[in-house]
Structures are given as structure tokens and as C-alpha cells.
Design a protein around this motif. Sequence first.
Motif, short mmCIF file in Angstrom:
data_model
loop_
_atom_site.label_atom_id
_atom_site.label_comp_id
_atom_site.label_asym_id
_atom_site.label_seq_id
_atom_site.Cartn_x
_atom_site.Cartn_y
_atom_site.Cartn_z
N LYS A 452 0.85 -1.19 0.00
CA LYS A 452 0.00 0.00 0.00
C LYS A 452 0.89 1.25 0.00
O LYS A 452 1.74 1.41 0.86
N ARG A 453 0.65 2.11 -0.98
CA ARG A 453 1.41 3.35 -1.05
C ARG A 453 0.90 4.35 -0.01
O ARG A 453 -0.20 4.24 0.49
N ARG A 454 1.72 5.35 0.29
CA ARG A 454 1.36 6.35 1.29
C ARG A 454 0.07 7.06 0.91
O ARG A 454 -0.80 7.28 1.77
N ASP A 455 -0.10 7.42 -0.36
CA ASP A 455 -1.31 8.14 -0.77
C ASP A 455 -2.56 7.26 -0.67
O ASP A 455 -3.67 7.77 -0.52
N GLU A 456 -2.39 5.94 -0.75
CA GLU A 456 -3.52 5.03 -0.57
C GLU A 456 -3.92 4.92 0.90
O GLU A 456 -5.09 4.70 1.22
N PHE A 461 -6.23 6.72 7.23
CA PHE A 461 -5.74 7.38 8.43
C PHE A 461 -6.66 8.53 8.83
O PHE A 461 -6.91 8.76 10.02
N ALA A 462 -7.15 9.27 7.84
CA ALA A 462 -8.06 10.38 8.14
C ALA A 462 -9.33 9.86 8.79
O ALA A 462 -9.85 10.46 9.74
N ALA A 463 -9.87 8.74 8.28
CA ALA A 463 -11.09 8.17 8.85
C ALA A 463 -10.85 7.60 10.24
O ALA A 463 -11.73 7.66 11.11
N ALA A 468 -1.39 11.68 10.14
CA ALA A 468 -0.88 11.33 8.81
C ALA A 468 0.64 11.23 8.80
O ALA A 468 1.22 10.65 7.88
N THR A 469 1.30 11.76 9.82
CA THR A 469 2.76 11.75 9.86
C THR A 469 3.34 10.35 9.97
O THR A 469 4.50 10.12 9.62
N VAL A 470 2.54 9.40 10.45
CA VAL A 470 3.05 8.04 10.58
C VAL A 470 2.82 7.23 9.31
O VAL A 470 3.23 6.08 9.23
N ALA A 471 2.16 7.83 8.32
CA ALA A 471 1.85 7.09 7.09
C ALA A 471 3.10 6.90 6.25
O ALA A 471 3.88 7.83 6.05
#
Length: 558
Positions: A452-456, A461-463, A468-471
Motif C-alpha cells: 500500500k502506497r502512502r497516498d492510498e 488514516f483520516a477516517a 498522517a505523519t506516521v503514514a
Amino acid sequence: MPTAKELTAHFAGLTPESTEEILAAPRARRCALLAERIGLSPVATAERLALLSGVPFLPQINLAPDAAQKIPLRLVHEYQCLPIAPESTSPDSLALATNWPADPRMDAWVLALTGKFPAWHISTPEAVDSAIQENFGVGSGSLDAAELASLGVENEEEEEVDENAAIIRFINEIITKAATDRATDIHFEPQKDSLIIRYRIDGELVPVRLPDNLVQFQAALISRLKIMAKLNISERRRPQDGRIHFRHGSDDIDIRVSTLPTLHGESVSLRLLGTKTAPLSISDLGFLPEDETTIVRQIERPHGIILVTGPTGSGKSTTLNAFLRRILRPELRIMTVEDPVEYEVPSVNQTQVHAEIGLTFANVLRSILRQDPDVIMVGEIRDRETADIAIRASLTGHLVLSTLHTNDAAGALTRLTDMGIEPFLLASSVELIIAQRLVRRLCTRCAKPVQKRRDELLPYFAALGIPATVADTETVREPVGCDYCRNIGYKGRVGIFEILPVSEAVHYQIVNRASAREIHEQALKEGMRTLQACGWEQVKRGVTTLAEIMTYAEKYEE
């Protein structure tokens, strides 16, 4: 079928005693038992059985067209065998798959009832069992109308006896199958023209494939369940509650029975509690290492209250039982009051409440305090009286473990305040609060890794309310489905936890009647990991999936 000597000689590490035990077990269990004894997977074991017997091995089963017409249902269930495709080229033979090598008696029955010689194949127990349940239904051999009609009964009384025996067999098969599949509940739900039966397995409701003629036995099935639970079978207008004690192999199952009148008949729910089910240790529950360290340090203390919170069915009793087993030692007198007693713990004095005779949580707890206990476990704090006694016990030098129905850890404190408990008493007695949920565990045999890419990951993470810093790009695992997990992709469950120690700062917030939201935010500042964040850690470990923890994606609200 291989003899005991042949099995012992063919499988290294198999003793004559183990061989006798395997051959004495039901056919459906023999391959799994053999696999356990020799340390191989069921697939590898089935392959070696096929080689030993000189018959082909089938990793997957494709049923022959009109399979139900080719062989009587009683043979399918009793001998765990199925007509398969492609069918035999000889018109005098019938291709069959089974999970254990056939014996001469099976050959004789197949020939007598089908007029064809069996051509056997060996497959895995999971593949055979899955194919039987999906295509014939649980208990279809018990309520086979054609079989009942062919019994040659001479009068109505004998026919009624045979039908009653079929009903008993069917109910036993339904409960046995539920226990084998690790179901926690069985629901019998009458509809206008049908009867639906569903199991709750790993928290999910699973419809049970049933014989088409089941609806004609609906009234008899419900009556049989009520007789087993010692309920009034003539009372159909009011709800009733009862219990069934059922023997499944070496396990005694305590079944709580509840009936409820509905539009099309009585709905019956069964809650299965294995009294001898192997209990879990703290390490088995799914705690992250740093959380486990915090918990062990706290439960080793001599006094204070530890609360486990969550909705019904979230595993709170299992968690408390694991805590008791961790601190169990000869110098401690441990006493419990529960409703019901789900696990029997050696050397622990366990009491089950009976509200109808005045044996309530509060009354039992008062008596326990006169029994010189060191550790007290209260199944659930339901009212102010029980909470008052539990707090008094903790303040007088006892360790108290209990549960509470709240959605998160901070909510437990405000719930107790709402019950009328003074905040200064709470702050002085409660030491640790654990909120927990259960998520499905990925099948260890078929789960596949996916990157899974960071943008995916950012929308998840938002939900989930995770920073988001740990993504970062992560390799996670996703479900596939196989015979072992019934093509679901998941097997078993694991906990996710939110652990709130009552620090000095939280102590002052409780005394000052801070809201649950304020306490939650303070705990986050001190490093508390939310349920969602704990779930993400389990995803990274390959234990569960993003889809599972998204169930708890709602952000914290007051």
C-alpha cells in the motif's frame, strides 16, 4: 483402509497408542488428529494417506451433477463421502471423494445402495466438510424425508418415534457443527414459509445451508429445543429462558437458551459457552508488548480497580480470565462473582449469580468481603450498589477486576460518576481502564501480502483519526479464502485495545469532574494508543486488515 500397523509404520513418530486413538475417533476427525500427531499440515497428511491407500489425491472437490441423486444423504454424512466430477468412465462405478481411506463396509454400503462399485479419492477434511455443508446442508442426513418414508413403518406410533429420533439427530448435528466451527451463538428464526438457522462465527452471522424440507419440522425442532432446556413447551406467547448442558467430544458446553414469540412462530437463540474451552493467556489476547508490560505491572499490585470496557461480545470476560490466570499463585485467595461462569479456573472460588433467589452481584460481593479474599473479580458493575462495594473493597486493600459497558476507556469514569459514585473515590481507587474490541484474524494459510502506497493509506488514516505523519508505504496482508477458513479469508479473532492508566494529571481531572472528552485528550497527550491506532499496529503486523479496523473508524466524540 490402512491397518493400525500400516499407519504406524508409514508415519514417523506415530505410536501404537496414538494410532488406536485415531482409528477410534469419528471419520471426520481422523485426518486432523493424524496431522496433529505427526506434525504435518492436513493437506500433506491427506496426500500421504492417498499414497498409502493407492488412490488419487484431490486438493479440491468438484461435485458431480445431480450429486444428491447419486448417493443417499445418510451415506454422505455418516461416511463423509461425495460423488465427484469427472465421473468414472465405467458405467458400473461411482467416483467418490472422502477424507479417510474407505473400509470394506463402506464399499458394501455404496454398492448396495447405488448399485455401483466405488472409485475412491482422498481429499482434505476441510474440502470434504465444506462441500457437504454447502451442497447438502447441516443435518440433511438426519431429516431425509425419503429415508423416513422408506423405513417401512407399520403404524403412526412407530412413524412418530422415527421422526422424533430424526429431530433429535438433527438438533445434535446443528449444535455439534456450531461447536466445531467455533460459533458463539445459534439462531433459529421462523419465517413465513421457511426456517432460517444462522451461526455467529468470529462476530459475523453466517447462514447455515439446510435441507429443503426443514420447514415441515419447524414446530418439532422448536419443541425439542424447549424440552432440552426444560422449558414449558405449551407456552408460546411469552419469552422463556433456560439452559442446556451438551457434551461435544471431551468438552461440556453450557448453552443459554432464549425464546421469543414472533410473527411466524418462536425465535430461539442459543449462546454456547464451552466450560472446558482452553483459556487464553495474556500473550494470546493480542496486546502489543509495551501494553502487556503496563498491564502485568498493574495486576501484580495488591490493591486498586482495573476495569475492562466494551460492548457485549467484545471479549471482556476472556481478558479478565487471562488476568486471573497470570496472578494465580498459592498465597493468593481469589474469588469471583459472575453471570455466567464462562471459564473454570483451578484454585479460584467462583460464584454464579441467581437474581431470582436474591443472589445478585451486590449481595454476593458483600459476602465475599467476609471471606478474606486478596483478589476479587466482579463479572460486571451494573448499578451503584455494586460499584460502591467494589470501590470500598479496593480502598481496603483488595485488587478488584471488573467490566463495564462503555464505548471507550475514558467513558468508564463518567459512567461511574453518573451512577452516583463520588469523583474523589473514583480517583483514589481506579488504577487502569482497558477498552477493547475484537476484529477478525486473517487466515494464516491463504492471506496474501499487498503493498500500500502512502497516498492510498492517507484516506484510511483520516477516517481512523491517526496522524498522517506516521503514514508510509507499507506491505499489508489481505484475505483470499481457502477450505481451511471456509473461503472467508479470516479465521479466529484478535483484540485491539485502548489502555488508560490513571496518572496524576488524570487523577486531578476526575476529582474536578472533567468530561470524558477532556480525560481522553489528556490520556492521548500522555501516550495512550486509541483503538484505531492499535488496530493499525495489528494491520502492520499482518494479523488483520484495514477493512476490519475501519469498523471502528468513527472519531472520538463526547
